[in-house]
Design a protein around this motif. Structure first.
Motif, mmCIF file in Angstrom:
data_model
loop_
_atom_site.group_PDB
_atom_site.id
_atom_site.type_symbol
_atom_site.label_atom_id
_atom_site.label_comp_id
_atom_site.label_asym_id
_atom_site.label_seq_id
_atom_site.Cartn_x
_atom_site.Cartn_y
_atom_site.Cartn_z
ATOM 1 N N HIS A 319 32.862 -6.128 -17.681
ATOM 2 C CA HIS A 319 32.918 -7.378 -18.422
ATOM 3 C C HIS A 319 31.897 -7.363 -19.557
ATOM 4 O O HIS A 319 30.955 -6.579 -19.561
ATOM 5 C CB HIS A 319 32.714 -8.591 -17.505
ATOM 6 N N ALA A 320 32.114 -8.232 -20.528
ATOM 7 C CA ALA A 320 31.184 -8.399 -21.642
ATOM 8 C C ALA A 320 31.322 -9.815 -22.165
ATOM 9 O O ALA A 320 32.288 -10.535 -21.846
ATOM 10 C CB ALA A 320 31.463 -7.378 -22.747
ATOM 11 N N ILE A 321 30.352 -10.224 -22.981
ATOM 12 C CA ILE A 321 30.304 -11.590 -23.499
ATOM 13 C C ILE A 321 30.490 -11.553 -25.013
ATOM 14 O O ILE A 321 29.746 -10.849 -25.705
ATOM 15 C CB ILE A 321 28.963 -12.261 -23.146
ATOM 16 N N PRO A 322 31.470 -12.272 -25.551
ATOM 17 C CA PRO A 322 31.604 -12.341 -27.012
ATOM 18 C C PRO A 322 30.474 -13.176 -27.611
ATOM 19 O O PRO A 322 30.296 -14.345 -27.251
ATOM 20 C CB PRO A 322 32.971 -13.002 -27.214
ATOM 21 N N ARG A 323 29.716 -12.589 -28.525
ATOM 22 C CA ARG A 323 28.570 -13.296 -29.106
ATOM 23 C C ARG A 323 28.994 -14.563 -29.851
ATOM 24 O O ARG A 323 28.240 -15.539 -29.900
ATOM 25 C CB ARG A 323 27.821 -12.385 -30.078
ATOM 26 N N ASP A 324 30.193 -14.537 -30.424
ATOM 27 C CA ASP A 324 30.634 -15.674 -31.214
ATOM 28 C C ASP A 324 31.215 -16.800 -30.366
ATOM 29 O O ASP A 324 31.450 -17.899 -30.879
ATOM 30 C CB ASP A 324 31.662 -15.228 -32.256
ATOM 31 N N GLU A 325 31.456 -16.552 -29.084
ATOM 32 C CA GLU A 325 32.029 -17.560 -28.185
ATOM 33 C C GLU A 325 31.567 -17.251 -26.760
ATOM 34 O O GLU A 325 32.351 -16.871 -25.906
ATOM 35 C CB GLU A 325 33.558 -17.539 -28.283
ATOM 36 N N PRO A 326 30.269 -17.435 -26.482
ATOM 37 C CA PRO A 326 29.699 -16.896 -25.247
ATOM 38 C C PRO A 326 29.940 -17.723 -23.990
ATOM 39 O O PRO A 326 29.636 -17.238 -22.891
ATOM 40 C CB PRO A 326 28.203 -16.829 -25.566
ATOM 41 N N TYR A 327 30.451 -18.937 -24.126
ATOM 42 C CA TYR A 327 30.634 -19.785 -22.950
ATOM 43 C C TYR A 327 32.101 -20.190 -22.816
ATOM 44 O O TYR A 327 32.810 -20.377 -23.814
ATOM 45 C CB TYR A 327 29.746 -21.025 -23.027
ATOM 46 N N LEU A 328 32.533 -20.342 -21.577
ATOM 47 C CA LEU A 328 33.930 -20.661 -21.326
ATOM 48 C C LEU A 328 34.268 -22.066 -21.803
ATOM 49 O O LEU A 328 35.330 -22.301 -22.380
ATOM 50 C CB LEU A 328 34.232 -20.518 -19.830
ATOM 51 N N ASP A 329 33.366 -22.994 -21.556
ATOM 52 C CA ASP A 329 33.556 -24.376 -22.012
ATOM 53 C C ASP A 329 32.309 -24.804 -22.782
ATOM 54 O O ASP A 329 32.063 -24.300 -23.857
ATOM 55 C CB ASP A 329 33.856 -25.293 -20.827
ATOM 56 N N GLU A 330 31.506 -25.688 -22.228
ATOM 57 C CA GLU A 330 30.346 -26.194 -22.935
ATOM 58 C C GLU A 330 29.230 -25.136 -22.952
ATOM 59 O O GLU A 330 29.150 -24.293 -22.058
ATOM 60 C CB GLU A 330 29.830 -27.479 -22.276
ATOM 61 N N PRO A 331 28.360 -25.174 -23.991
ATOM 62 C CA PRO A 331 27.226 -24.240 -24.032
ATOM 63 C C PRO A 331 26.353 -24.348 -22.785
ATOM 64 O O PRO A 331 26.155 -25.427 -22.228
ATOM 65 C CB PRO A 331 26.450 -24.678 -25.275
ATOM 66 N N TYR A 332 25.900 -23.196 -22.341
ATOM 67 C CA TYR A 332 25.025 -23.038 -21.178
ATOM 68 C C TYR A 332 25.728 -23.382 -19.870
ATOM 69 O O TYR A 332 25.092 -23.580 -18.842
ATOM 70 C CB TYR A 332 23.722 -23.845 -21.364
ATOM 71 N N GLY A 333 27.056 -23.405 -19.912
ATOM 72 C CA GLY A 333 27.831 -23.499 -18.687
ATOM 73 C C GLY A 333 28.215 -22.103 -18.221
ATOM 74 O O GLY A 333 27.410 -21.168 -18.276
ATOM 75 N N ILE A 334 29.453 -21.933 -17.760
ATOM 76 C CA ILE A 334 29.919 -20.627 -17.291
ATOM 77 C C ILE A 334 30.006 -19.664 -18.465
ATOM 78 O O ILE A 334 30.617 -19.972 -19.493
ATOM 79 C CB ILE A 334 31.285 -20.759 -16.597
ATOM 80 N N ASN A 335 29.381 -18.502 -18.336
ATOM 81 C CA ASN A 335 29.473 -17.495 -19.374
ATOM 82 C C ASN A 335 30.896 -16.955 -19.458
ATOM 83 O O ASN A 335 31.532 -16.670 -18.436
ATOM 84 C CB ASN A 335 28.513 -16.349 -19.091
ATOM 85 N N ARG A 336 31.383 -16.806 -20.672
ATOM 86 C CA ARG A 336 32.706 -16.225 -20.906
ATOM 87 C C ARG A 336 32.543 -14.700 -20.802
ATOM 88 O O ARG A 336 31.922 -14.071 -21.656
ATOM 89 C CB ARG A 336 33.219 -16.620 -22.276
ATOM 90 N N ARG A 337 33.149 -14.114 -19.758
ATOM 91 C CA ARG A 337 32.984 -12.675 -19.506
ATOM 92 C C ARG A 337 34.353 -12.029 -19.283
ATOM 93 O O ARG A 337 34.735 -11.719 -18.156
ATOM 94 C CB ARG A 337 32.073 -12.438 -18.297
ATOM 95 N N PRO A 338 35.124 -11.819 -20.343
ATOM 96 C CA PRO A 338 36.419 -11.166 -20.159
ATOM 97 C C PRO A 338 36.263 -9.706 -19.759
ATOM 98 O O PRO A 338 35.186 -9.106 -19.897
ATOM 99 C CB PRO A 338 37.059 -11.298 -21.542
ATOM 100 N N MET A 339 37.360 -9.120 -19.294
ATOM 101 C CA MET A 339 37.371 -7.719 -18.876
ATOM 102 C C MET A 339 37.667 -6.828 -20.075
ATOM 103 O O MET A 339 38.637 -7.040 -20.801
ATOM 104 C CB MET A 339 38.412 -7.506 -17.777
ATOM 105 N N LEU A 340 36.838 -5.805 -20.242
ATOM 106 C CA LEU A 340 37.011 -4.805 -21.285
ATOM 107 C C LEU A 340 37.401 -3.479 -20.661
ATOM 108 O O LEU A 340 37.126 -3.214 -19.480
ATOM 109 C CB LEU A 340 35.727 -4.624 -22.094
ATOM 110 N N LEU A 341 38.007 -2.630 -21.478
ATOM 111 C CA LEU A 341 38.427 -1.290 -21.068
ATOM 112 C C LEU A 341 37.998 -0.319 -22.156
ATOM 113 O O LEU A 341 38.295 -0.544 -23.333
ATOM 114 C CB LEU A 341 39.951 -1.254 -20.908
#
Length: 766
Positions: A319-341
């Motif tokens: 997984h990794a975090i997009p710097r331009d959109e790092p949270y799934l919803d509100e800031p400092y909530g769940i980190n957006r961590r999609p799966m990379l290959l």
């Protein structure tokens, strides 16, 4: 059938240089079977915008399954899944299938609010094993994490929990509990099963498991120091056990420096050493980088699984975090961590993502998931890839709830089922087999003139992996014993690959880098194309026959920064005085300059957070690309707590916007940390990424580069323990509208403080 020993599963390989992909027989509702030639990260989108801690395997139905931590999958969903399951035919396009746990089968020993994290998926002895973290059990209120295990007959379930913790909560001597997180199972070369687990509080451990993988049968052995690693994953490569482990904070939004490192050992229980021979157990903890944030879109590149495609190429899913959109919803909530290959290369014997280039953006060559011969036997009859009549063979559609259709041999045999396709010299071949007593099944490869033949056999009668090279009627047979207790009546994968004149054959449960038998041998050379045939005798079942071009391994590492020419106008050798071009943020009168360099006792102060009371010694930076270097003497001792005493280089925009490369004490460890504090959404956030192990004298570098497209300032960190051999880590970026200055820091001081000695400050330019 000349050359085939009694009861042998014949599997063979010739080295394919190039041939086109063909469609697989199995399909998904939303995924076509012909794998794409290219892909873009992240691969979990649009199905899952976050899919943390992925674990992946290929099921016996020929499809790939991924399991993730129990977060919501999409923005606005706000419901945590009970370990979500995705499925794909090609590792690139995924669909949501189900959750492992629902209220009906959720482990009763998990506290009501407990998280279900970091799964690991395995296939063993005819069923699937899912290991997972429970963050809180009913045995103790609070964070008393434990490891559980569930079983299922298929990758999609239904799943049955074992009824209690596999690894129970582990109290610490001072109260509280060690972090019993992140399980990963391994089957070693002797067929023994192991479970790896652990995290920063307590370190990484391994314990032996029972043959069925459902019970711990011995005491844990520590394999990595506390306060450095989590997310273990172990594969066996070229005779070594490689431990992949992630370091630093997983979830600091745009400042997440999470990274994957590796160490290797001759034993599954360690000790694991990095490329330079440094132990992952040392206070000055070792580790060789596999993937770190590289300054592009992706931060927090960590917590991995390893899979192998149909061409024999390894891939890292993480997984990794997009710097331009790092949270799934509100800031400092769940980190957006999609799966990379991304492609996992083995260069000079060590794993590294894309030759060291790191996480990819933009179009990339896709994994090979179908080959010139690729049959899942889902039809009711033999297709055009096979010659008929084929005595003794039947295609049984929907024969098995796990594998689906399969090829069954019902004659006395041995019988041969010939492929209509011929292949040029060279291929990667996979075959799933399930054997009755005295049965065999596999693939043979013949020369056009039939005077040469290569077979690799799984022989139930002799309990061995057997290779047989036949030339002009002469046989050269070699046998490798299979482990005691090997269950021939469940599915196993046989894989054979040749590279030039070398043949490598392995037997695994599910192609997850843990062979229970491996054999290498030299091959004779003969010109022309090869013929393929499936072979069997007795009651044997075959599935997922694949022959694809063997991947050509990468040999070269990605370029690393060069120093250029020393620029005296931005440099200082501290010869009795400081250059007047230095400026202070909060001067420190304790700093002196004399023989040997600039001496700076570590201040009882810091820059992280809102205090901002540490001093910073700064220089203006040159325009364009440059490298800044210092030689740092700092003795923080070993094995004691001196949090968070440190000294090193800094790229500085302001007290809440900096990147700091320092030799730092983190609890009992001594690490090189490249930390980043930055403003985001009205607050500041800090995260670090680790580098190689420090020494009492360590050379540090920051390489600055301006991205031509975005204008961002990119700083990459490097370090050396002798001033000659450099190891480069990850990168942090600053916005294009900033003007970072460069300089020195020494703070976080203990009592008494250590004294940092900066022997020079050099700036190199092209």
């Amino acid at each position: 059938m000349a050359g085939l020993p009694r009861g042998a599963v014949a599997l063979a390989l010739a080295f394919l240089l190039a041939f086109p992909s063909v469609a697989a027989a199995h399909s998904l509702a939303n995924v076509s079977v012909a794998g794409p030639r290219t892909y873009h990260n992240p691969v979990s989108v649009p199905v899952a915008d976050t899919f943390a801690d992925p674990a992946v395997l290929r099921g016996k139905d020929g499809l790939w399954y991924a399991y993730g931590t129990s977060d919501p999958l999409r923005p606005g969903e706000r419901v945590r899944h009970g370990i979500p399951v995705l499925r794909s035919a090609d590792l690139v396009r995924w669909e949501y299938v189900t959750d492992v746990f629902t209220p009906a089968n959720r482990p009763g020993w998990a506290a009501p609010g407990a998280g279900l994290w970091a799964p690991d998926i395995r296939y063993a002895d005819g069923r699937y094993l899912l290991y997972f973290t429970v963050t809180d059990t009913t045995a103790h209120p609070g964070q008393d994490a434990a490891i559980g295990v569930a079983t299922a007959p298929t990758p999609a379930g239904p799943w049955t929990d074992s009824g209690g913790p596999l690894v129970a909560p582990r109290p610490t001597a001072g109260g509280g509990f060690e972090w019993t997180y992140d399980p990963a199972m391994l089957t070693d070369a002797g067929g023994r099963r192991w479970l790896y687990f652990g995290s920063y509080v307590g370190g990484l451990h391994v314990v032996p498991l029972s043959a069925d993988g459902l019970r711990v049968t011995g005491d844990p052995v520590r394999i990595a120091a506390a306060d450095r690693y989590e997310a273990s994953y172990v594969v066996r490569h070229e005779g070594w056990y490689f431990l992949f482990a992630s370091a630093a904070n997983c979830c600091a939004g745009p400042a997440t420096g999470y990274s994957v490192f590796a160490g290797r050992s001759a034993s599954p229980t360690g000790p694991f050493l990095d490329r330079a021979g440094r132990s992952l157990l040392d206070s000055r903890v070792g580790g060789t980088p596999v993937v770190q944030p590289n300054g592009n879109r992706w931060a927090g590149t960590g917590h991995n699984a390893v899979v192998t495609d149909a061409a024999g190429q390894d891939w890292l899913l993480y997984h990794a975090i997009p710097r331009d959109e790092p949270y799934l919803d509100e800031p400092y909530g769940i980190n957006r961590r999609p799966m990379l290959l991304d492609r996992l290369d083995w260069i000079d014997g060590w794993p590294v993502v894309r030759g060291g280039a790191g996480a990819s953006t933009g179009e990339q060559p896709a994994p090979v998931t179908t080959g010139v011969l690729d049959d899942r036997f889902e039809r009711g009859e033999l297709g055009p890839d096979w010659r008929t009549p084929a005595p003794g063979w039947s295609v049984i559609p929907a024969a098995d709830p796990d594998s689906g259709g399969l090829l069954r041999h019902t004659g006395a045999g041995p019988d041969e089922l010939r492929a209509t396709r011929r292949v040029p010299a060279g291929a990667h071949v996979d075959l799933d087999v399930r054997l009755a007593a005295n049965a065999s099944a596999g693939i043979a490869v013949n020369s056009r003139s039939s005077d040469a033949r290569v077979s690799v056999t799984l022989d139930e009668t002799t309990a061995a992996l057997v290779t047989d090279v036949t030339v002009h009627g002469g046989h050269q047979v070699r046998r490798t014993p299979l482990p005691a207790g090997f269950r021939y009546g469940t599915w196993h994968t046989l894989t054979v690959e040749s590279t030039g004149s070398r043949l490598t054959a392995t037997v695994t449960d599910a192609r997850l880098g843990d062979p229970v038998a491996r054999q290498e041998r030299a091959l004779p050379w003969w010109p022309g194309e090869r013929g393929l045939a499936v072979l069997a005798s007795g009651g044997a079942e075959v599935d997922n026959v694949s022959a694809a071009p063997a991947a050509v391994p990468a040999r070269d590492l990605a370029p690393v920064p060069e120093t250029g020419v020393l620029d005296p106008s931005f440099s200082d050798d501290f010869q009795g005085r400081m250059s007047p071009l230095w400026t202070w943020v909060r001067p420190d009168a304790a700093v002196t300059v004399g023989p040997g360099g600039l001496r700076w006792p570590t201040q009882a102060a810091d820059l992280v957070g809102s205090g901002n009371d540490a001093s910073v010694l700064l220089r203006e930076a040159p325009c364009g690309d440059y490298v800044v270097e210092t030689e740092l003497g700092l003795d923080l001792g070993v094995g004691t707590v001196r949090n968070f005493e440190q000294a090193g280089l800094i790229a500085y925009v302001g007290d809440d916007d900096f990147a700091r490369l320092s030799h730092v004490a983190i609890w009992n460890t001594r690490q090189l940390e490249f930390g980043r504090e930055l403003p985001y959404a009205g607050r500041t956030t800090f995260g670090g990424m680790a580098l190689t192990a420090p020494a009492t004298t360590t050379w540090l570098r920051l390489a600055h580069h301006v991205d031509r497209r975005s204008g961002e300032h990119r700083f990459r960190a490097g370090a050396s323990r002798d001033g000659r051999h450099w190891e480069w880590g990850g990168s942090w970026t600053f916005p294009s509208d900033t003007t970072p200055r460069i300089g020195l820091v020494a703070h976080g001081g203990d009592t008494p403080p250590a004294t940092a000695v900066f022997r020079y400050f050099h700036v190199y330019r092209d």
